[in-house]
Design a protein around this motif. Structure first.
Motif, PDB file in Angstrom:
ATOM      1  N   VAL A  16      -8.076  12.217   3.997  1.00  0.00           N
ATOM      2  CA  VAL A  16      -7.506  13.526   3.645  1.00  0.00           C
ATOM      3  C   VAL A  16      -6.135  13.648   4.299  1.00  0.00           C
ATOM      4  CG1 VAL A  16      -7.777  16.029   3.764  1.00  0.00           C
ATOM      5  CG2 VAL A  16      -9.798  14.575   3.470  1.00  0.00           C
ATOM      6  N   ASP A  17      -5.144  14.015   3.507  1.00  0.00           N
ATOM      7  CA  ASP A  17      -3.778  14.217   4.019  1.00  0.00           C
ATOM      8  C   ASP A  17      -3.265  13.028   4.816  1.00  0.00           C
ATOM      9  OD1 ASP A  17      -3.697  16.703   2.841  1.00  0.00           O
ATOM     10  OD2 ASP A  17      -4.324  17.774   4.650  1.00  0.00           O
ATOM     11  N   GLY A  18      -3.551  11.837   4.305  1.00  0.00           N
ATOM     12  CA  GLY A  18      -3.003  10.629   4.896  1.00  0.00           C
ATOM     13  C   GLY A  18      -3.696  10.128   6.135  1.00  0.00           C
ATOM     14  N   GLN A  19      -4.778  10.790   6.530  1.00  0.00           N
ATOM     15  CA  GLN A  19      -5.509  10.372   7.720  1.00  0.00           C
ATOM     16  C   GLN A  19      -6.969  10.116   7.399  1.00  0.00           C
ATOM     17  OE1 GLN A  19      -4.864  13.523  10.644  1.00  0.00           O
ATOM     18  NE2 GLN A  19      -3.342  12.246  11.670  1.00  0.00           N
ATOM     19  N   ILE A  20      -7.630   9.387   8.287  1.00  0.00           N
ATOM     20  CA  ILE A  20      -9.079   9.223   8.199  1.00  0.00           C
ATOM     21  C   ILE A  20      -9.699  10.485   8.794  1.00  0.00           C
ATOM     22  CG2 ILE A  20     -11.068   7.878   8.950  1.00  0.00           C
ATOM     23  CD1 ILE A  20      -9.215   5.443   9.128  1.00  0.00           C
TER      24      ILE A  20
ATOM     25  N   VAL B 213     -11.573   8.219  13.158  1.00  0.00           N
ATOM     26  CA  VAL B 213     -11.219   9.578  12.744  1.00  0.00           C
ATOM     27  C   VAL B 213      -9.931  10.011  13.444  1.00  0.00           C
ATOM     28  CG1 VAL B 213     -11.934  11.997  12.807  1.00  0.00           C
ATOM     29  CG2 VAL B 213     -13.606  10.215  12.265  1.00  0.00           C
ATOM     30  N   GLY B 214      -9.023  10.587  12.652  1.00  0.00           N
ATOM     31  CA  GLY B 214      -7.757  11.057  13.165  1.00  0.00           C
ATOM     32  C   GLY B 214      -6.638  10.043  13.103  1.00  0.00           C
ATOM     33  N   GLU B 215      -6.947   8.802  12.755  1.00  0.00           N
ATOM     34  CA  GLU B 215      -5.937   7.751  12.678  1.00  0.00           C
ATOM     35  C   GLU B 215      -5.295   7.723  11.289  1.00  0.00           C
ATOM     36  OE1 GLU B 215      -4.762   6.071  15.032  1.00  0.00           O
ATOM     37  OE2 GLU B 215      -6.262   6.186  16.633  1.00  0.00           O
ATOM     38  N   PRO B 216      -4.056   7.227  11.181  1.00  0.00           N
ATOM     39  CA  PRO B 216      -3.425   7.102   9.866  1.00  0.00           C
ATOM     40  C   PRO B 216      -4.260   6.209   8.949  1.00  0.00           C
ATOM     41  CG  PRO B 216      -1.829   6.723  11.629  1.00  0.00           C
ATOM     42  CD  PRO B 216      -3.177   6.775  12.272  1.00  0.00           C
ATOM     43  N   ALA B 217      -4.344   6.598   7.691  1.00  0.00           N
ATOM     44  CA  ALA B 217      -5.161   5.849   6.730  1.00  0.00           C
ATOM     45  C   ALA B 217      -4.366   4.684   6.159  1.00  0.00           C
ATOM     46  CB  ALA B 217      -5.658   6.776   5.626  1.00  0.00           C
TER      47      ALA B 217
ATOM     48  N   ALA C  41      -7.655  -3.527  -2.504  1.00  0.00           N
ATOM     49  CA  ALA C  41      -7.037  -2.197  -2.419  1.00  0.00           C
ATOM     50  C   ALA C  41      -6.284  -2.084  -1.103  1.00  0.00           C
ATOM     51  CB  ALA C  41      -8.088  -1.088  -2.523  1.00  0.00           C
ATOM     52  N   THR C  42      -5.112  -1.470  -1.180  1.00  0.00           N
ATOM     53  CA  THR C  42      -4.286  -1.253   0.008  1.00  0.00           C
ATOM     54  C   THR C  42      -3.827   0.194   0.018  1.00  0.00           C
ATOM     55  OG1 THR C  42      -3.486  -3.533  -0.199  1.00  0.00           O
ATOM     56  CG2 THR C  42      -2.305  -2.091   1.326  1.00  0.00           C
ATOM     57  N   PHE C  43      -3.934   0.840   1.182  1.00  0.00           N
ATOM     58  CA  PHE C  43      -3.544   2.247   1.330  1.00  0.00           C
ATOM     59  C   PHE C  43      -2.504   2.374   2.434  1.00  0.00           C
ATOM     60  CE2 PHE C  43      -7.873   2.073  -0.185  1.00  0.00           C
ATOM     61  CZ  PHE C  43      -7.920   3.027  -1.195  1.00  0.00           C
ATOM     62  N   LEU C  44      -1.419   3.022   2.138  1.00  0.00           N
ATOM     63  CA  LEU C  44      -0.399   3.339   3.130  1.00  0.00           C
ATOM     64  C   LEU C  44      -0.430   4.841   3.360  1.00  0.00           C
ATOM     65  CD1 LEU C  44       1.991   2.464   4.917  1.00  0.00           C
ATOM     66  CD2 LEU C  44       3.484   2.866   2.942  1.00  0.00           C
ATOM     67  N   ARG C  45      -0.891   5.241   4.539  1.00  0.00           N
ATOM     68  CA  ARG C  45      -1.060   6.660   4.877  1.00  0.00           C
ATOM     69  C   ARG C  45      -1.822   7.401   3.770  1.00  0.00           C
ATOM     70  NH1 ARG C  45       3.633   5.060   7.238  1.00  0.00           N
ATOM     71  NH2 ARG C  45       4.919   5.352   5.379  1.00  0.00           N
ATOM     72  N   GLY C  46      -2.887   6.772   3.314  1.00  0.00           N
ATOM     73  CA  GLY C  46      -3.784   7.393   2.347  1.00  0.00           C
ATOM     74  C   GLY C  46      -3.397   7.244   0.894  1.00  0.00           C
ATOM     75  N   THR C  47      -2.201   6.753   0.625  1.00  0.00           N
ATOM     76  CA  THR C  47      -1.748   6.571  -0.751  1.00  0.00           C
ATOM     77  C   THR C  47      -2.019   5.141  -1.196  1.00  0.00           C
ATOM     78  OG1 THR C  47      -0.010   8.226  -0.533  1.00  0.00           O
ATOM     79  CG2 THR C  47       0.239   6.618  -2.301  1.00  0.00           C
ATOM     80  N   PRO C  48      -2.725   4.953  -2.309  1.00  0.00           N
ATOM     81  CA  PRO C  48      -2.955   3.585  -2.788  1.00  0.00           C
ATOM     82  C   PRO C  48      -1.635   2.931  -3.191  1.00  0.00           C
ATOM     83  CG  PRO C  48      -4.427   5.165  -3.883  1.00  0.00           C
ATOM     84  CD  PRO C  48      -3.378   5.967  -3.170  1.00  0.00           C
ATOM     85  N   THR C  49      -1.341   1.793  -2.596  1.00  0.00           N
ATOM     86  CA  THR C  49      -0.137   1.035  -2.956  1.00  0.00           C
ATOM     87  C   THR C  49      -0.478  -0.201  -3.775  1.00  0.00           C
ATOM     88  OG1 THR C  49      -0.259  -0.118  -0.826  1.00  0.00           O
ATOM     89  CG2 THR C  49       1.176   1.843  -0.967  1.00  0.00           C
TER      90      THR C  49
END
Length: 437
Positions: A23-27, A372-376, A414-422
Motif C-alpha cells: 500500500v502506498d509503495g510500502q509493505i 512491514v514498513g519497508e519500501p516495496a 515480477a519486479t516492483f519498484l516502491r510498489g509499482t510493477p516495472t
C-alpha cells in the motif's frame, strides 16, 4: 502511488509461504487477513520473494553510445532481470567525471523510472589515469555519488590510487578497481594457458589481476579506506581477498555470472561473444570463485552488463570489443551454479544480489528486508521456470550474450519498484489491466 497489491502464498526468501500487502509503495502487512477493498491480487504460489536486486556494475552507455544501450533500454532490461537499482559505470562519452554528467545520468534514470539509476563517478579525468577527477563535487552533487571507478581501465599508478582512497574516505565513498596491470596485458586476447596457446591468441595472465589486487588491499589498509574489487576472476585473486579480509582490511569483491559458469574452453570457436575483460578463466578458477562466494570471501554477484552494437561483435576475435550483456541472465546463472548445487540458499541470494551490493554502494533505499514498513522493492522469482536464452529476445538494445541456446533454471517473473510493477511476465498481464491476477 499505484493501487494496493496483495501477493498471496509467496515464499519469503524461499522459506515459509506468506502474503505481502503493498500500500502506498510500502509493505503494509505480511498477512492478507485485512486488505484494502480496491487491492489487486496476485497468486504467488510456487514463487520466491526477494528484496529487489541491486547491480553494482552496469554499463548503460548513455550519454554518448546510445547505439549500444540507453538508460531506458538498460533500465527495462534490468527490471526484467529482477533489478530495482543499478550502478551505471562512468565510461560514457563524455566521461562521468563531473557533477554535471553524473546529475544528467541520475536525472535521466528518474525520468525513465523503471529502476533507480546510481551513477558511478570516474576516479580520474577522462579515465586517463593521470589526474584525479572532482570526486568531492560528484559526492556532494544531487546524484550523491559514493562509488568511483575507472572500470574498463585500471588505476595503475599506485600514488594516484593512494590519493583516491584518501579522497573518498572523507565522505565514506569506495574505489571500485578494475584490477589489470596494463604492462602485463598489452595485446592480450584471452586467458593465458593451454587453450590460448593452442588457439594462437595472446595470453592474459592471472597475475596481471592478482598483482593489482595485492597492491590495492595493502594501500587500503595503509589509508584505512574502502576498496572494492571489480569482476574478480582467478583463484589467486580469491586467496588474496580472503587473506586481506582475515587481516581486517576493508575490501569487498564481486564475481560475474559468466565467470561462475563459463571457462576459456568457450573460446575454441573464436566466437567474439565470449570475449570479455577480464577473460574467461579455467575450471579451477571457476571452482575457486564458487567456493569464495559460498564462504563469503566474495561479497556479491554483479553483472558487468556490457552492451555493444552488432558491428563491434560481428567480426574476427582480435577486432571485437570486450564484454557481454547479462542483466536478464544473472539470476538464472546464480540459481544454476550456486542454489541448485546446494552452495547457497535463497536468503544467501538476497544477500549477494541485493543487501550487500546496496550496502557497498550506500544505497539506503535498497537491499531492505521484506518487512512491514519497508519500501516495496520486491522481486518475485519462479525457481521452477526452465527457459532457453534467446539473445534476440532481450529488452537490451544489444544482443551480445554468450548464453544463447543455454537452458537456465529460474527467472524473475515480477519486479516492483516502491510498489509499482516495472516488469510482469505474461501470467500477470491482468494486473496491469486492473483485474485480479
Amino acid at each position: 502511488m499505484s493501487a494496493p497489491i496483495v501477493i498471496t502464498n509467496v515464499s519469503l526468501y524461499g522459506d515459509t509461504p506468506s502474503d505481502i500487502v503493498i500500500v502506498d509503495g510500502q509493505i503494509s502487512s505480511l498477512t492478507a487477513a485485512d486488505v484494502p477493498a480496491d487491492a489487486r491480487t496476485m497468486d504467488g504460489s510456487g514463487l520466491v520473494a526477494l528484496p529487489g536486486l541491486v547491480d553494482l556494475h552496469t554499463h548503460l552507455r548513455e550519454p554518448g553510445r546510445e547505439d549500444a544501450e540507453t538508460i531506458e533500454t538498460g533500465s527495462r532490461s534490468a527490471a526484467r532481470g529482477g533489478f530495482t537499482a543499478v550502478h551505471a559505470m562512468a565510461n560514457t562519452t563524455p566521461t562521468a567525471d563531473t557533477a554535471g554528467v553524473v546529475e544528467l545520468v541520475a536525472s535521466r534514470g528518474r525520468e525513465v523510472g523503471l529502476v533507480d539509476v546510481y551513477p558511478v563517478g570516474a576516479v580520474t579525468v577522462g579515465l586517463n589515469g593521470t589526474q584525479l577527477s572532482e570526486m568531492g563535487a560528484m559526492a556532494n552533487s544531487r546524484a550523491q555519488v559514493r562509488v568511483f571507478s575507472d572500470d574498463g581501465k585500471c588505476v595503475h599508478d599506485p600514488l594516484l590510487m593512494r590519493r583516491a582512497l584518501e579522497y573518498v574516505k572523507t565522505f565514506d565513498g569506495v574505489i571500485a578497481q578494475h584490477a589489470q596491470e596494463p604492462r602485463l596485458t598489452e595485446g592480450s586476447q584471452m586467458h593465458e594457458g593451454l587453450v590460448s596457446a593452442e588457439l594462437g591468441l595472446a595470453g592474459w595472465p592471472a597475475v596481471a589481476e592478482e598483482s593489482i589486487i595485492a597492491r590495492d588491499v595493502l594501500l587500503a589498509e595503509h589509508v584505512g579506506s574502502r576498496v572494492h574489487i571489480c569482476h574478480l576472476s582467478t583463484a589467486g585473486s580469491v586467496d588474496i581477498v580472503r587473506w586481506a579480509k582475515a587481516r581486517g582490511i576493508q575490501v569487498t569483491a564481486e564475481a560475474m555470472p559468466h565467470h561462475l559458469l563459463l571457462t576459456d574452453e568457450s573460446a575454441r570457436g573464436y566466437d567474439p561473444r565470449f570475449k570479455v575483460n577480464p577473460p574467461l578463466r579455467t575450471q579451477e578458477d571457476v571452482d575457486a570463485l564458487r567456493a569464495g562466494l559460498e564462504d563469503g570471501t566474495i561479497d556479491i554477484v554483479a553483472t558487468d552488463h556490457a552492451p555493444h552494437p552488432d558491428e563491434d561483435k560481428d567480426c574476427e576475435w582480435g577486432a571485437a570489443a570486450f564484454g557481454m550483456i547479462g542483466l536478464e541472465t544473472a539470476l538464472g546463472i546464480v540459481q544454476k551454479t550456486m542454489v541448485d548445487t546446494g552452495r547457497l540458499t535463497w536468503r544467501d541470494v538476497a544477500r549477494i544480489l541485493s543487501e550487500t551490493p546496496a550496502s557497498i554502494g550506500r544505497d539506503e533505499a535498497h537491499g531492505r528486508p521484506l518487512a512491514v514498513g519497508e519500501p516495496a522493492n520486491i522481486t518475485l522469482v519462479d525457481p521452477a521456470a526452465a527457459w532457453t536464452v534467446d539473445p534476440a529476445g532481450t529488452d537490451s538494445r544489444s544482443n551480445n550474450s554468450p548464453f544463447g541456446g543455454i537452458e537456465l533454471p529460474g527467472r524473475a517473473v515480477a519486479t516492483f519498484l516502491r510498489g509499482t510493477p516495472t516488469y510482469l511476465d505474461d501470467r500477470f498481464t491482468a494486473l496491469t489491466e486492473g483485474a485480479p491476477a
